[in-house]
Design a protein around this motif. Structure first.
Motif, mmCIF file in Angstrom:
data_model
loop_
_atom_site.group_PDB
_atom_site.id
_atom_site.type_symbol
_atom_site.label_atom_id
_atom_site.label_comp_id
_atom_site.label_asym_id
_atom_site.label_seq_id
_atom_site.Cartn_x
_atom_site.Cartn_y
_atom_site.Cartn_z
ATOM 1 N N ALA A 205 0.794 -1.235 0.000
ATOM 2 C CA ALA A 205 0.000 0.000 0.000
ATOM 3 C C ALA A 205 0.823 1.281 0.000
ATOM 4 O O ALA A 205 1.892 1.354 0.599
ATOM 5 C CB ALA A 205 -0.920 0.000 1.212
ATOM 6 N N ASP A 206 0.304 2.299 -0.698
ATOM 7 C CA ASP A 206 0.788 3.678 -0.513
ATOM 8 C C ASP A 206 -0.015 4.313 0.607
ATOM 9 O O ASP A 206 0.475 5.132 1.355
ATOM 10 C CB ASP A 206 0.516 4.546 -1.757
ATOM 11 N N ARG A 207 -1.293 3.948 0.658
ATOM 12 C CA ARG A 207 -2.199 4.553 1.627
ATOM 13 C C ARG A 207 -2.934 3.464 2.391
ATOM 14 O O ARG A 207 -3.129 2.365 1.878
ATOM 15 C CB ARG A 207 -3.237 5.415 0.898
ATOM 16 N N VAL A 208 -3.356 3.814 3.612
ATOM 17 C CA VAL A 208 -4.061 2.858 4.456
ATOM 18 C C VAL A 208 -5.308 3.544 5.016
ATOM 19 O O VAL A 208 -5.235 4.683 5.481
ATOM 20 C CB VAL A 208 -3.165 2.397 5.638
ATOM 21 N N ALA A 209 -6.444 2.849 4.945
ATOM 22 C CA ALA A 209 -7.657 3.333 5.611
ATOM 23 C C ALA A 209 -8.128 2.232 6.551
ATOM 24 O O ALA A 209 -8.098 1.058 6.201
ATOM 25 C CB ALA A 209 -8.739 3.667 4.593
ATOM 26 N N ILE A 210 -8.502 2.635 7.765
ATOM 27 C CA ILE A 210 -8.986 1.667 8.755
ATOM 28 C C ILE A 210 -10.466 1.957 9.004
ATOM 29 O O ILE A 210 -10.848 3.095 9.305
ATOM 30 C CB ILE A 210 -8.186 1.766 10.068
ATOM 31 N N LEU A 211 -11.258 0.907 8.835
ATOM 32 C CA LEU A 211 -12.705 1.021 8.988
ATOM 33 C C LEU A 211 -13.097 0.307 10.285
ATOM 34 O O LEU A 211 -12.652 -0.816 10.529
ATOM 35 C CB LEU A 211 -13.348 0.336 7.781
ATOM 36 N N ALA A 212 -13.907 0.942 11.112
ATOM 37 C CA ALA A 212 -14.421 0.298 12.327
ATOM 38 C C ALA A 212 -15.885 0.662 12.455
ATOM 39 O O ALA A 212 -16.241 1.845 12.403
ATOM 40 C CB ALA A 212 -13.650 0.779 13.557
ATOM 41 N N ARG A 213 -16.726 -0.357 12.598
ATOM 42 C CA ARG A 213 -18.163 -0.124 12.740
ATOM 43 C C ARG A 213 -18.670 0.863 11.713
ATOM 44 O O ARG A 213 -19.419 1.790 12.031
ATOM 45 C CB ARG A 213 -18.484 0.352 14.141
ATOM 46 N N GLY A 214 -18.237 0.683 10.463
ATOM 47 C CA GLY A 214 -18.798 1.487 9.369
ATOM 48 C C GLY A 214 -18.242 2.878 9.219
ATOM 49 O O GLY A 214 -18.723 3.649 8.389
ATOM 50 N N ARG A 215 -17.224 3.225 10.034
ATOM 51 C CA ARG A 215 -16.630 4.554 9.922
ATOM 52 C C ARG A 215 -15.146 4.445 9.623
ATOM 53 O O ARG A 215 -14.481 3.548 10.146
ATOM 54 C CB ARG A 215 -16.761 5.325 11.241
#
Ligand SMILES: Nc1ncnc2c1ncn2[C@@H]1O[C@H](COP(=O)(O)OP(=O)(O)OP(=O)(O)O)[C@@H](O)[C@H]1O
Length: 328
Positions: A205-215
């Motif tokens: 990855a260049d970028r990372v997004a973390i999702l928790a409970r839909g956010r």
């Protein structure tokens, strides 16, 4: 001054509910051409739902999704810009690899004159030429995953969504899939990869997004996220003999650690700014009767970014986001 180009993917304030039950809420996400984004989150966080939204298979209840400027739910041109690689193998087991790709090329609207070239390009990109005539059902899981990826590439998408692309495959097959993703990236394709595998995310990855409970609770460049968490290095990590009890947890907290239950052991990462060294820590834990397997000094990685993001999210009063610890 030139304005930066519009991102290939832009999700703004997206919400989604299944029969009244909320799954995604206020999701903002942007991805540029040629970028690779790793999407992390516990089971049930909404990763697959978000990808189905981006692929245009679902419409958001609120907010918007744009791919190459268009709404993929309403615009076939936007859908053609997207390749979708589902978590499960979605192929015809009795057909050969080449026949499968030809069917997917047809489904993608490729004119028959151009189908042979699309199939040949897919075979080459996914290193499948040697098994092109074999029935898919007789191939190993690793090969089937690569055919699954090749099937999504027939219309030369600019954005490919991959839902846990290496789940259940061995190390060799995993490396082969990573090589495929590397070639796609070199060709300028944007990739959005949902994964529970931190090493995979760090590698791709260049970028990372973390999702928790839909956010989305964290979204940033991998290098920035790692630099931020490493700013207070060195870190000591104490692996405790399982099962550690509440008393051990209390000692860890007093000693300046943030203990995390990893399932079979407790792992504790030293909080920033605590002055103790490893020997002090070992003595304190032993004096308190906490069973220690080992203490290591290591640079925290994406796993630490993930655990702290979920712990912070849970600490915000949005219950239950942390502690699921499944992304390993
Ligand atoms: N078709 C559906 N109808 C109703 N609820 C659904 C549907 N699909 C998913 N859900 C629910 O939506 C939530 C998010 O599911 P989703 O599959 O998007 O999560 P995920 O992050 O991809 O999980 P995993 O890591 O386990 O694949 C879960 O609570 C799930 O049970």
């Amino acid at each position: 001054m030139t304005t930066p180009p519009a991102p290939l993917l832009r999700v703004a304030g997206a919400a989604l509910a299944y029969r009244g039950s909320r799954v995604l809420e206020g999701v903002d996400l942007a991805l540029g051409a040629g970028e690779t984004l790793a999407l992390l989150g516990p089971n049930g966080a909404g990763k697959t739902s978000l990808m189905r939204l981006i692929a245009g298979r679902l419409a958001p209840g609120a907010g918007s999704v744009r791919v190459a400027g268009d709404d993929p739910h309403r615009t076939p041109a936007a859908r053609r810009a997207i390749g979708w690689v589902p978590q499960e193998i979605a192929l015809y087991p009795r057909l050969s690899v080449a026949e499968n790709l030809s069917v997917f090329a047809q489904l993608a609207g490729i004119a028959w004159r151009e189908r042979a070239e699309a199939v040949a390009t897919g075979l080459a990109l996914c290193a499948l030429a040697e098994v092109a005539r074999r029935p898919v059902g007789l191939l190993s899981g690793g090969y089937q995953r690569r055919v699954n990826i090749a099937a999504s590439l027939m219309a030369r998408p600019r954005l490919v969504l991959l839902d846990e692309p290496t789940q259940g495959v061995d190390l060799h097959a995993r490396a082969a899939i990573h090589a495929v993703l590397g070639r796609l990236r070199e060709a300028g394709t944007a990739l959005l990869v949902a994964t529970h595998d931190f090493a995979e995310a760090e590698r791709l990855a260049d970028r990372v997004a973390i999702l928790a409970r839909g956010r989305i609770v964290t979204d940033g460049r991998l290098s920035d996220l790692l630099a931020r968490i490493r700013a207070d290095a060195p870190e000591h990590e104490a692996a405790l003999v399982a099962p550690a009890d509440a008393a051990a947890e209390a000692v860890l907290r007093r000693t300046g650690f943030l203990p995390v239950d990893t399932g079979s052991t407790w792992r504790a990462r030293r909080l920033a700014g605590t002055p103790r060294d490893g020997a002090d820590l070992l003595a304190a834990l032993r004096n308190a009767g906490v069973p220690i397997a080992e203490i290591r000094i290591r640079a925290p990685g994406l796993e630490a970014v993930y655990r702290e993001a979920l712990a912070e999210f849970a600490g915000d009063g949005r219950d239950g986001a942390a502690g699921t610890g499944t992304a390993a």
